[in-house]
Design an enzyme around this catalytic site. Sequence first.
Site, PDB file in Angstrom:
ATOM      1  N   GLY A 247      -5.169   3.415  11.484  1.00 38.66           N
ATOM      2  CA  GLY A 247      -3.959   2.612  11.458  1.00 38.66           C
ATOM      3  C   GLY A 247      -3.617   1.887  10.180  1.00 38.66           C
ATOM      4  O   GLY A 247      -2.499   1.376  10.053  1.00 38.66           O
ATOM      5  N   GLU A 289     -10.951   5.366  11.923  1.00 38.93           N
ATOM      6  CA  GLU A 289     -10.342   6.699  11.911  1.00 38.93           C
ATOM      7  C   GLU A 289      -9.098   6.742  11.041  1.00 38.93           C
ATOM      8  O   GLU A 289      -7.993   6.946  11.547  1.00 38.93           O
ATOM      9  CB  GLU A 289      -9.954   7.086  13.339  1.00 38.93           C
ATOM     10  N   GLY A 291      -6.115   8.006   8.852  1.00 40.44           N
ATOM     11  CA  GLY A 291      -5.413   9.260   8.598  1.00 40.44           C
ATOM     12  C   GLY A 291      -4.428   9.044   7.468  1.00 40.44           C
ATOM     13  O   GLY A 291      -4.629   9.456   6.319  1.00 40.44           O
ATOM     14  N   TYR A 333      11.731   8.414  13.102  1.00 41.35           N
ATOM     15  CA  TYR A 333      11.361   6.981  13.111  1.00 41.35           C
ATOM     16  C   TYR A 333      12.191   6.118  12.163  1.00 41.35           C
ATOM     17  O   TYR A 333      11.855   4.955  11.957  1.00 41.35           O
ATOM     18  CB  TYR A 333       9.890   6.798  12.660  1.00 41.35           C
ATOM     19  N   CYS A 360      20.672  22.480   9.990  1.00 36.10           N
ATOM     20  CA  CYS A 360      21.992  22.444  10.637  1.00 36.10           C
ATOM     21  C   CYS A 360      22.152  21.330  11.639  1.00 36.10           C
ATOM     22  O   CYS A 360      22.310  21.587  12.836  1.00 36.10           O
ATOM     23  CB  CYS A 360      22.280  23.786  11.269  1.00 36.10           C
ATOM     24  N   TYR A 390       1.519  13.124   7.645  1.00 39.09           N
ATOM     25  CA  TYR A 390       2.534  13.336   8.676  1.00 39.09           C
ATOM     26  C   TYR A 390       3.803  14.008   8.149  1.00 39.09           C
ATOM     27  O   TYR A 390       4.888  13.762   8.651  1.00 39.09           O
ATOM     28  CB  TYR A 390       2.857  12.022   9.404  1.00 39.09           C
TER      29      TYR A 390
HETATM   30  N1  LLP Z   1      -6.964   7.559  15.681  1.00 39.36           N
HETATM   31  C1  LLP Z   1      -6.156   7.749  16.729  1.00 39.36           C
HETATM   32  C2  LLP Z   1      -6.717   7.768  18.073  1.00 39.36           C
HETATM   33  C3  LLP Z   1      -4.781   7.933  16.514  1.00 39.36           C
HETATM   34  O1  LLP Z   1      -3.979   8.103  17.564  1.00 39.36           O
HETATM   35  C4  LLP Z   1      -4.265   7.928  15.207  1.00 39.36           C
HETATM   36  C5  LLP Z   1      -2.854   8.147  14.959  1.00 39.36           C
HETATM   37  C6  LLP Z   1      -5.162   7.750  14.142  1.00 39.36           C
HETATM   38  C7  LLP Z   1      -6.511   7.552  14.419  1.00 39.36           C
HETATM   39  C8  LLP Z   1      -4.726   7.741  12.707  1.00 39.36           C
HETATM   40  O2  LLP Z   1      -3.846   6.699  12.447  1.00 39.36           O
HETATM   41  P1  LLP Z   1      -3.397   6.417  10.927  1.00 39.36           P
HETATM   42  O3  LLP Z   1      -4.613   5.919  10.175  1.00 39.36           O
HETATM   43  O4  LLP Z   1      -2.887   7.705  10.374  1.00 39.36           O
HETATM   44  O5  LLP Z   1      -2.327   5.403  11.064  1.00 39.36           O
HETATM   45  N2  LLP Z   1       3.461  10.682  13.420  1.00 39.36           N
HETATM   46  C9  LLP Z   1       3.432   9.261  13.167  1.00 39.36           C
HETATM   47  C10 LLP Z   1       2.043   8.713  13.201  1.00 39.36           C
HETATM   48  C11 LLP Z   1       1.370   8.952  14.521  1.00 39.36           C
HETATM   49  C12 LLP Z   1       0.006   8.379  14.553  1.00 39.36           C
HETATM   50  C13 LLP Z   1      -0.677   8.798  15.793  1.00 39.36           C
HETATM   51  N3  LLP Z   1      -2.026   8.404  15.890  1.00 39.36           N
HETATM   52  C14 LLP Z   1       4.073   9.002  11.808  1.00 39.36           C
HETATM   53  O6  LLP Z   1       4.523   9.946  11.165  1.00 39.36           O
HETATM   54  O7  LLP Z   1       4.199   7.837  11.392  1.00 39.36           O
END
Ligand code: LLP
Length: 431
Positions: A247, A289, A291, A333, A360, A390
């Site tokens: 997150g 975690e 991402g 979003y 389109c 993403y």
């Molecule tokens: N762990 C779990 C269980 C998650 O659901 C997520 C993201 C992460 C880790 C990684 O979160 P991060 O560090 O990337 O914030 N498509 C959306 C983001 C969806 C995130 C879903 N879960 C976007 O483009 O903003």
Amino acid sequence: MLCKNLTVKDGRLRFAGMEPGELMRAFGSPLYVMDENRIREKCRIYRDAMIAAFGETSFPIYASKACCFKEMYRIIGSEGLGADVVSIGEIATAKAAGFDLSKAFYHSNSKSDEEIRLAAEAGVGYIVADGEEEIRAIDRILGEMGKRQKVLLRITPGIDPHTYAEVATGLVDSKFGEAIETGQAARFVALALSLPHVEVAGYHCHVGSQVHDADVFIRSAEKMLAFIDSMRKAHGYLPEFLDLGGGYGVRYEESDPDLDLAASIAEIGAFLKKRCGEMDMPVPAVILEPGRSIAADAGMTLYTVNCVKRIPGYKNYVAVDGGMGDNPRYALYEAPYTVVLPRRMDEKGTVRYDVVGKFCESGDVIQPGVLLPEEIRRGEILAVLTTGAYNYSMASHYNRVPKLPVVMIKDGEARVVVRRETPEDLFAFDV
Ligand code: LLP
């Protein structure tokens, strides 16, 4: 600039030391480019900060959903990170890349029997069980296989991350996990501990995404520690791992805060130590975690301008050769992005344009109201920054547009890590 891998020399942008124009000449347009050194730097920041804050047994696992292809697994694997995988496709990609699946954590709130079996057969180290029904299925399937599976239990702490609704997952009414507040989490733990073919390695929670400070993690850790304590009292069970999810956010715009990850992780560590001390409880090994914060600012998308349209008294458009097929995040979003003309970095933006794509529908907007110089010509290069997370992973084939290649830069050398799709690729599965 948003990130230190972006520099400007003689009015021209450089990304990871390379000129967008050269990259486009070599690899075509449109194009995703990524900076391997930045990805590695982020992995190390997490790894080192987590060991310092939580101890040697704690580690980051990369949330593959942010950006997934074989080379990503090779890079994060060589940095010692585990992986959060959410589908058989991600598991298969990791395996094909030679990633050590014993360090993989398989998430998802809706796994079929077939998927559970395939994950266990592939040797996924941990399955993150989403709830009572699923853990019964895991136990049954592993029993049939004559095996035992390590699991984490996904718990919903009931925390509002105050980001955008689509990414908030820790609230009581979330589709993910079992909630503490309703008593379902406690029942889930009691059940999981009674099953013969699962070994409960700990708890998992994830609250939201694009979070800019430690507060959200601390609030959810507080709830989780209280829960751990009550489960200790009820069952004498103490978890090996407390996975606090992903997150941490990144800078999409200059106005976004420049987060000191290591300091923020240290704050969470200090809180955990203090609270566990007060509760007379050993500090569990912590998993994070990340991402977005590993991949986002290691990426950029390069486009060519195809047309400029001015509607006097209304709006101006710059239309590029990609769009919502390669970056659906504004459409989904209203996500902010910084858009620049890499060869005209010293020129002032004087006119507002909606930067749109070639798809389109009118919702195909990359970013509205971007300030750019007045004269913009067909054929110019346009860059959208911070697209490493993403974007590629959320790309679609809408309008039968082939997906973009990914070019990875390392120490002044660029190589293709995902090749450009061709129109033939698009109908390869048609009969
Ligand atoms: N762990 C779990 C269980 C998650 O659901 C997520 C993201 C992460 C880790 C990684 O979160 P991060 O560090 O990337 O914030 N498509 C959306 C983001 C969806 C995130 C879903 N879960 C976007 O483009 O903003």
